[in-house]
Design a protein around this motif. Structure first.
Motif, short mmCIF file in Angstrom:
data_model
loop_
_atom_site.label_atom_id
_atom_site.label_comp_id
_atom_site.label_asym_id
_atom_site.label_seq_id
_atom_site.Cartn_x
_atom_site.Cartn_y
_atom_site.Cartn_z
N THR A 8 0.80 -1.22 0.11
CA THR A 8 0.40 0.21 0.33
C THR A 8 0.77 1.33 0.30
O THR A 8 0.78 2.13 -0.44
CB THR A 8 -0.86 0.01 1.17
N ALA A 9 2.01 1.14 1.09
CA ALA A 9 2.76 2.28 1.15
C ALA A 9 3.44 2.59 -0.29
O ALA A 9 3.14 3.79 -0.78
CB ALA A 9 3.82 2.20 2.29
N MET A 10 3.68 1.75 -0.87
CA MET A 10 4.99 1.46 -2.21
C MET A 10 4.00 1.98 -3.53
O MET A 10 4.35 2.85 -4.14
CB MET A 10 5.42 -0.04 -3.01
N PHE A 11 2.37 1.75 -3.46
CA PHE A 11 1.70 2.41 -4.06
C PHE A 11 1.52 3.78 -3.91
O PHE A 11 1.06 4.31 -5.07
CB PHE A 11 0.13 1.55 -3.85
N HIS A 12 1.81 3.74 -3.16
CA HIS A 12 1.43 5.56 -2.74
C HIS A 12 2.39 6.44 -3.25
O HIS A 12 2.51 7.59 -3.40
CB HIS A 12 0.64 6.35 -1.19
N SER A 13 2.84 5.70 -2.94
CA SER A 13 4.62 6.38 -2.93
C SER A 13 4.67 7.08 -4.34
O SER A 13 5.16 7.34 -5.21
CB SER A 13 5.68 5.73 -2.60
N ALA A 14 4.57 5.49 -5.43
CA ALA A 14 4.31 5.87 -7.22
C ALA A 14 3.15 6.40 -7.50
O ALA A 14 3.74 6.79 -8.43
CB ALA A 14 4.51 3.97 -7.17
N ALA A 15 2.09 6.75 -6.72
CA ALA A 15 1.32 7.30 -7.56
C ALA A 15 1.39 8.32 -7.35
O ALA A 15 1.26 9.67 -7.81
CB ALA A 15 0.07 7.15 -7.00
N GLY A 16 2.54 9.32 -5.76
CA GLY A 16 2.26 10.61 -5.66
C GLY A 16 3.53 10.88 -6.45
O GLY A 16 3.53 12.03 -6.50
N THR A 17 4.55 10.61 -7.17
CA THR A 17 5.56 10.60 -8.16
C THR A 17 5.20 11.04 -9.34
O THR A 17 5.70 11.26 -10.34
CB THR A 17 6.41 10.31 -7.91
N LEU A 18 3.58 10.44 -9.84
CA LEU A 18 3.28 10.62 -11.23
C LEU A 18 2.79 12.19 -11.80
O LEU A 18 3.15 13.03 -10.98
CB LEU A 18 1.67 10.23 -11.70
#
Length: 105
Positions: A8-18
């Motif tokens: 979940t944290a990795m997804f949020h981090s990845a989505a946050g850098t889009l």
């Protein structure tokens, strides 16, 4: 549970850098962020193609609405990813145990 939280944290981090290019087309990040998004997007937004899913994530992030509704899909995808790792670990342990038993004969 820890693995699911990590996904979940990795997804949020990845989505946050889009980011998007000048015409608004989302730019897929590289490295591990790309891997996380590609593996989870089909479960987070199953009715959308990857580019469309990225656009939807950007839209929700920029407009500030709809992010809470997305969390159900993120949790589902994180759960699937964490179970995959657990299943692989179980399979490897079973294989190792079978080899030990077979080698003891």
């Amino acid at each position: 549970m820890i693995a699911q939280d990590a996904w979940t944290a990795m997804f949020h981090s990845a989505a946050g850098t889009l980011d998007a290019d000048e015409d608004g087309t989302p730019i897929m990040p590289g490295g591990w962020r790309e891997s996380v998004l590609r593996s989870m997007l089909p479960h987070v937004l199953p009715d959308l193609q990857p580019v469309d899913a990225l656009q939807e994530i950007l839209r929700r992030r920029e407009k500030g609405y709809g992010w809470a509704e997305l969390q159900t899909g993120v949790q589902f995808a994180a759960g699937r990813r964490s179970r995959n790792g657990r299943n692989l670990t179980t399979a490897v342990r079973s294989l190792g145990a079978a080899q030990e038993t077979g080698g003891a004969r």
